[in-house]
Design a protein around this motif. Structure first.
Motif, mmCIF file in Angstrom:
data_model
loop_
_atom_site.group_PDB
_atom_site.id
_atom_site.type_symbol
_atom_site.label_atom_id
_atom_site.label_comp_id
_atom_site.label_asym_id
_atom_site.label_seq_id
_atom_site.Cartn_x
_atom_site.Cartn_y
_atom_site.Cartn_z
ATOM 1 N N TRP A 117 0.833 -1.210 0.000
ATOM 2 C CA TRP A 117 0.000 0.000 0.000
ATOM 3 C C TRP A 117 0.865 1.257 0.000
ATOM 4 C CZ3 TRP A 117 -1.119 4.133 3.392
ATOM 5 C CH2 TRP A 117 -2.247 4.891 3.052
ATOM 6 N N GLY A 122 0.220 5.219 -1.105
ATOM 7 C CA GLY A 122 -0.668 5.470 0.023
ATOM 8 C C GLY A 122 -1.968 6.144 -0.354
ATOM 9 N N LYS A 123 -2.532 5.773 -1.497
ATOM 10 C CA LYS A 123 -3.767 6.402 -1.956
ATOM 11 C C LYS A 123 -4.987 5.678 -1.385
ATOM 12 C CE LYS A 123 -1.639 7.721 -6.368
ATOM 13 N NZ LYS A 123 -1.694 7.549 -7.843
ATOM 14 N N VAL A 124 -6.045 6.449 -1.126
ATOM 15 C CA VAL A 124 -7.312 5.871 -0.721
ATOM 16 C C VAL A 124 -8.093 5.535 -1.984
ATOM 17 C CG1 VAL A 124 -9.463 6.210 0.548
ATOM 18 C CG2 VAL A 124 -7.338 7.223 1.405
ATOM 19 N N GLY A 163 -11.891 1.451 0.611
ATOM 20 C CA GLY A 163 -11.929 2.905 0.578
ATOM 21 C C GLY A 163 -13.165 3.493 1.228
ATOM 22 N N LYS A 166 -14.208 7.526 6.370
ATOM 23 C CA LYS A 166 -13.497 7.255 7.627
ATOM 24 C C LYS A 166 -14.447 6.875 8.762
ATOM 25 C CE LYS A 166 -13.226 11.961 9.509
ATOM 26 N NZ LYS A 166 -12.371 12.863 10.294
ATOM 27 N N ASP A 224 -8.469 14.000 8.597
ATOM 28 C CA ASP A 224 -9.248 13.852 7.375
ATOM 29 C C ASP A 224 -9.113 12.411 6.869
ATOM 30 O OD1 ASP A 224 -6.857 13.583 5.915
ATOM 31 O OD2 ASP A 224 -6.788 15.703 5.403
ATOM 32 N N GLN A 225 -9.793 12.123 5.763
ATOM 33 C CA GLN A 225 -9.846 10.754 5.238
ATOM 34 C C GLN A 225 -8.455 10.179 4.977
ATOM 35 O OE1 GLN A 225 -12.483 8.870 4.812
ATOM 36 N NE2 GLN A 225 -12.306 7.559 3.022
ATOM 37 N N LYS A 226 -7.627 10.944 4.275
ATOM 38 C CA LYS A 226 -6.306 10.446 3.913
ATOM 39 C C LYS A 226 -5.435 10.260 5.146
ATOM 40 C CE LYS A 226 -2.512 11.251 0.654
ATOM 41 N NZ LYS A 226 -1.994 12.121 -0.428
ATOM 42 N N GLN A 227 -5.514 11.204 6.082
ATOM 43 C CA GLN A 227 -4.713 11.093 7.297
ATOM 44 C C GLN A 227 -5.114 9.864 8.100
ATOM 45 O OE1 GLN A 227 -5.705 14.966 8.918
ATOM 46 N NE2 GLN A 227 -3.645 15.759 8.514
ATOM 47 N N TYR A 229 -6.484 7.070 7.068
ATOM 48 C CA TYR A 229 -6.038 5.834 6.418
ATOM 49 C C TYR A 229 -4.532 5.635 6.594
ATOM 50 C CZ TYR A 229 -10.249 3.982 4.267
ATOM 51 O OH TYR A 229 -11.469 3.386 4.066
ATOM 52 N N ARG A 230 -3.781 6.709 6.508
ATOM 53 C CA ARG A 230 -2.338 6.584 6.728
ATOM 54 C C ARG A 230 -2.041 6.110 8.145
ATOM 55 N NH1 ARG A 230 1.562 8.275 3.421
ATOM 56 N NH2 ARG A 230 0.984 9.279 1.455
#
Length: 254
Positions: A117, A122-124, A163, A166, A224-227, A229-230
């Motif tokens: 990943w 590291g993309k959602v 995906g 969150k 946020d969403q990306k943070q 998931y990371r």
């Protein structure tokens, strides 16, 4: 009724707070993050007995925030039957299978999954659902949750690639592990048979549950969403390394 040693209470309360915090921030499945704290003052079986009833109370507190509107019902319908099956299998295997081998296998698979990943940027992204993957993930999660309180990696490997938003990811994992913790509470108590001192310790840890869940939810709201998931993938690495450490230590390698 024996009263726990103050140092034991302090460490146990901190471990419970950390686990509750993870439930509030990221949903269920990250109990293994707090277990190393408990392992400082108690053996794994005693820690399992302490946590089995407390997990249920943590789930009740977490589900105050992660209500049904945040659940992915289609995924829960795929995951929960196999979770029940995996929990039963895990209970039957507790005394006959090498838990170290299970820990090492799950750790290596999860590390490879997270590495791919991060290597991909590291993309959602949203991948299609797979009934076969859901059944495998639910079963593996039930087995590892029952045997090592480490059911998070298998189900995360199924849910994260979908995906999901969150809040839906957190709500789905919370409801999934709420069901799983109900399933395994009685078997764990049968295996460990807590003493009166341990029951007292459980009671003294109770106030740290709502506090930890609330604090975790405040963090979730700020990501946020990306943070998020990371962070979830990063925590998968931490849990995998802990599993790998436990497995290798079981073989006397470290």
């Amino acid at each position: 009724m024996g009263f726990p040693d103050p140092s034991l209470l302090l460490v146990a309360a901190f471990g419970v707070f950390i686990i509750a915090f993870m439930k509030g921030a990221f949903g269920g499945g990250l109990a293994i993050i707090g277990i190393p704290v408990l392992s400082v003052v108690m053996d794994p079986i005693t820690a399992g007995a302490l946590l089995a009833p407390l997990f249920i109370l943590m789930d009740v507190a977490a589900l105050y925030y992660w209500r049904p509107k945040t659940w992915s019902r289609i995924d829960l319908l795929l995951l929960l039957p196999s979770l029940a099956c995996g929990t039963a299998i895990g209970f039957l295997l507790m005394k006959i299978i090498d838990r170290s081998a299970i820990a090492v296998l799950i750790a290596l698979i999860t590390l490879a999954f997270t590495a791919l990943w991060f290597r991909g940027g590291g993309k959602v992204v949203q991948q299609p659902r797979s009934k076969i993957k859901a059944v495998l993930a639910g079963t593996a999660s039930g087995i590892t949750s029952m045997m090592a309180h480490s059911g998070g990696p298998p189900v995360a490997m199924y849910l994260l690639p979908l995906g999901l938003p969150k809040a839906v990811y957190a709500g789905t994992t919370s409801s999934f592990f709420a069901a799983g913790n109900l399933m395994k509470a009685v078997p764990w108590l049968m295996l460990a048979q807590p003493t009166s001192e341990l029951w007292t310790l459980m009671a003294l840890c109770l106030p740290f549950i709502p506090l930890g869940v609330w604090a975790g939810f405040q963090l979730h709201e700020r990501l946020d969403q990306k943070q998020l998931y990371r962070v979830c993938y990063g925590l998968l690495i931490v849990t995998s390394l802990k599993l790998l450490w436990d497995g290798l230590r079981g073989y006397g390698v470290i």
